[in-house]
Design a protein around this motif. Structure first.
Motif, short mmCIF file in Angstrom:
data_model
loop_
_atom_site.label_atom_id
_atom_site.label_comp_id
_atom_site.label_asym_id
_atom_site.label_seq_id
_atom_site.Cartn_x
_atom_site.Cartn_y
_atom_site.Cartn_z
N UNK A 10 1.64 -4.58 -5.34
CA UNK A 10 1.71 -3.23 -4.79
C UNK A 10 2.74 -3.26 -3.66
N UNK A 11 3.74 -2.40 -3.75
CA UNK A 11 4.77 -2.32 -2.72
C UNK A 11 4.54 -1.06 -1.89
N UNK A 12 4.37 -1.24 -0.59
CA UNK A 12 4.10 -0.11 0.31
C UNK A 12 5.15 -0.08 1.40
N UNK A 13 5.26 1.03 2.08
CA UNK A 13 6.11 1.10 3.25
C UNK A 13 5.56 0.11 4.27
N UNK A 14 6.37 -0.83 4.76
CA UNK A 14 5.87 -1.89 5.65
C UNK A 14 5.06 -1.39 6.84
N UNK A 15 5.44 -0.25 7.39
CA UNK A 15 4.72 0.26 8.56
C UNK A 15 3.32 0.76 8.21
N UNK A 16 3.03 0.91 6.93
CA UNK A 16 1.72 1.39 6.49
C UNK A 16 0.87 0.30 5.83
N UNK A 17 1.33 -0.94 5.89
CA UNK A 17 0.64 -2.05 5.23
C UNK A 17 -0.83 -2.14 5.65
#
Length: 104
Positions: free
Chosen positions: A13-20
Motif C-alpha cells: 500500500x503506497x500512501x502519502x508519506x505525511x499520512x503514514x
C-alpha cells in the motif's frame, strides 16, 4: 469430504508519506489484515489471511479508497487447501495442497 481453504496474500500500500501514521491504524482495523512493515516513503506491507478470495479483492478496494492512499497492489497470493475426510471416518487422512499465484 470437504475442502478447507486458507488464502494468504500480501499487498503493498503506497500512501502519502505525511499520512503514514494516520493510515496504518485504519488498515489494521480490517479483519485478518496485519502490517508487516512500512517505510518513510509511505509504503506499507500488509498480509491478509482469509478463507476466500472475495475478501481479498474487497479489502484491496476498501484500502485503496481510504483518503491519502495512492495505490494498493497485490504482490503475492497463495492458496492452502486441506481435504477433510468424512467426520465418521475414525482416521483423518487429510491431504494438503498448495497453489501459488504469481505477481498480479
Amino acid at each position: 469430504m470437504s475442502l478447507n481453504e486458507v488464502h494468504i496474500s500480501s499487498l503493498v500500500v503506497h500512501v502519502s508519506p505525511e499520512h503514514l501514521n494516520d493510515i496504518k491504524p485504519q488498515i489494521e482495523a480490517f479483519e485478518n489484515a496485519e502490517i508487516y512493515g512500512d517505510s518513510p516513503e509511505g509504503k506499507i506491507i500488509v498480509v491478509l489471511e482469509t478463507k476466500n478470495q472475495g475478501f481479498i479483492t474487497d479489502t484491496i478496494d476498501a484500502i485503496n479508497n481510504l483518503p491519502n492512499v495512492l495505490s494498493t497492489v497485490l504482490v503475492y497470493h497463495q492458496i492452502e487447501t486441506e481435504v477433510d475426510e468424512d467426520e465418521s471416518d475414525s482416521k483423518n487422512t487429510g491431504i494438503e495442497y498448495s497453489q501459488t499465484e504469481g505477481e498480479a
